[in-house]
Design an enzyme around this catalytic site. Sequence first.
Site, PDB file in Angstrom:
ATOM      1  CG  ASP A   7     -11.941  70.324   0.445  1.00  7.86           C
ATOM      2  OD1 ASP A   7     -12.884  71.094   0.680  1.00  7.86           O
ATOM      3  OD2 ASP A   7     -12.078  69.104   0.251  1.00  7.86           O
ATOM      4  CG  HIS A  64     -18.432  76.447   6.214  1.00 11.65           C
ATOM      5  ND1 HIS A  64     -18.374  75.411   7.116  1.00 11.65           N
ATOM      6  CD2 HIS A  64     -19.276  77.349   6.751  1.00 11.65           C
ATOM      7  CE1 HIS A  64     -19.171  75.674   8.133  1.00 11.65           C
ATOM      8  NE2 HIS A  64     -19.733  76.846   7.933  1.00 11.65           N
TER       9      HIS A  64
END
Length: 745
Positions: free
Chosen positions: A383, A176
């Site tokens: 991110d 992730h």
Amino acid sequence: MSEASNKLSESSGRLVIVSNRLPVSVVRQDGGFAYHPSIGGLATSLDALRGKTEMLWLGWPGLTDLEPEEEQEVEHKLAESYNCLPLFIPSEEFGPYYTGFSNGCLWPLFHYFPQYAHYAWEEWNAYESVNQRFRDRILDILRPDDRVWIHDYHLMRLPALVRKDYPEANLGFFLHIPFPSYEIFRMLPWRNEILRGLIGADLIGFHSFSYARHFLSSLLRLLGLEQEFGRVVYGERPVRIETFPLGIDVERFARAHEKPEIQAELADLRRQADERRIILSVDRLDFTKGILQRLRAFEEFLERYPQWLGKVSLISLCVPSRMSVPEYQQLKRQVDEMVGSINGRFSQPGWTPIWYLYRKLPFESLVPLYLLADVALVTPLRDGMNLVAKEYLATRADETGVLVLSETAGSAEELGEALIVNPHDSRSIVDHLLMALEMPVEEQKRRNRPMIARLKRYTVERWAEDFLTQLEASRRDRPSYRVHRLVDARRKHLLEAFDARKPRLLLLDYDGTLVGFHGRAEGAEPDAGLLELLSGLAAVPDNKVVVISGRDHATLQHWIAGTGVDMVAEHGARIWDSALGEWQILGEHFEEAWQQQIRPVLEVYVDRTPGAYVEDKGSSLVWHYRRAEPELGSLRAKELMENLESYLANTPLHVMQGNKVVEIKQSNINKGRAALRLLEADPPFGFILAVGDDVTDEDVFGVLPEDAWTIKVGRSVQTYAKYTLPDSWAVRDLLEDLLGPDQPG
Ligand code: ADQ
């Protein structure tokens, strides 16, 4: 049920999801326990899968050091009500694994903050040991038809650990967070262990193509694994590496504005905003999210455009996160101070520039903020994906609003119509903020429409469906690899044939077959075990054992002549005559003068390729690039091949590419011709075995009679051999068995 959900339930086995945290956290309350759905990207997104496929979720429940009867109580409740299986981890191990290695080393390093990463052996050991705990729990519950989907950076060792004890398991892994470039990843002292851990999966998924590219480049540079169309073969097992950009449950956000309680909260917020424009940011309080840089940019905006004083506010919603880590405590203090300082400097009666909320909000309170905000300012420094950007767009059913998005968020690869900014460039953020506040509604809609349409197509459900379809397909990749594997009955059959039939011919390649590969050619010297094995085999009266190699004759003689085996050197250019005790030359036009002409060409490529070198085998010249930088090495090898092919046209010389080598030799010489010569010279053999790993061994496999046992070592693509063995250790194992107590000898 949608088409996607039908597909999800097609497979008969269960879906076992494994993540550090369960989607439900357990807390102590009033002498008992309370159960709360957890917040965060993963938990929220996989929520959409519940009820659509038989699913079991394994993870840490949020509590450590329970009494045994308390563990039982929690386990029972989680299984009954949430299909969750808790893994209890003692706090002395949990700390170094979670706060230490996962969040103090991997998280900063993978987000390009190497200065925050600390490397501690005791934390790595705890990481390994918690991954082993997960493995043990999985092995307890796993059934043959199950699919296992492992999530995120806390569990990167787990795929290989499970694979080792359950080779047939169908394992997927999704990361992730970003996978950093090789230059960052190589700093990690345990980089190879992490790569080997991940590669235990059948399928490895990333949010974006650049993360997959970085991963493949690290695999190549650190483990020497080459990719072909996003697949690598590890041992004999194929591994898929793919991109799956995580989506969100769009409908849930798109329809939220219809709820009366959300409308009421929105109306309340509008009253408080009092006609002022609102900029919103929502993050976990983390140094990767660029919160301080964003506050500074907002301050700069107020300085540069004083006409906006009193007319715009920034709502900064921060969820507390990892507060046991000193860096996070410090960040919290800095954010508090900066908000205080900006508000102190600019506030006016009735107007506060920054509304700072430091808490987790429920969905029903988060959505009104998305609806209220004219601009979403999403500017993480790094991110993996960033779901807030997507949630904001999905919530805006009327297609208005402006998204200002950082180019270093994974979502920027999909949300190109947003105002894309460099989060380190405060001037650019300020310019884009102004552009956002002044953007006409028509332009807002024109930009948002295609982004919202894409979010609707690639929802979290599609994402999961895509991943699971690929995982299912990866299960089917494997059988074809096993068709020829020399295992079980086939192996037994070979041993019986060896036992029953005489005389026997054993043709054994050397490098990659009897020994593994080494950085330098001289490094592959035979060890004592191998010498003993070869002597043993050669001593059996009806055996003729021939080591048939590309190596130069002098080296081969020096290394293995003492074992009593026969030898073929230099790809068949020289054959050892054991009766005469000397080498015979096989090539008809053997002529060494050509080497003087070719060698300088190869030397040029040595100079241009650090790590490469030339080997002179007598009958051939070899340009080695195993120790060169891998990408440069393959590039130069291609150039050299092209160069030589035109140079050697119309000569009796032939250039070929082998395992990290380019070799030039006479075209009428090959191992196959040497093998034929051996077959002709002796009475018919009752048993023939040939083992090799390289293209040059194909010539041998191709000329042997139909009933010969031919074995390719390593990947079984396009081979004339009938069987495969994974590596040189498996070959030695087989040869040991031929020598075994039940065999003649
Ligand atoms: P996170 O770093 O947690 O996730 P993000 O993708 O933005 O980052 O997810 C945050 C989630 O928490 C969103 O669903 C958001 O709505 C929610 N949230 C944030 N603040 C909140 C608040 N104050 N109150 C309520 N809800 C709040 C990691 C990676 C990301 C990746 C996700 C999923 O760091 O890059 O997108 O996993 O893969």
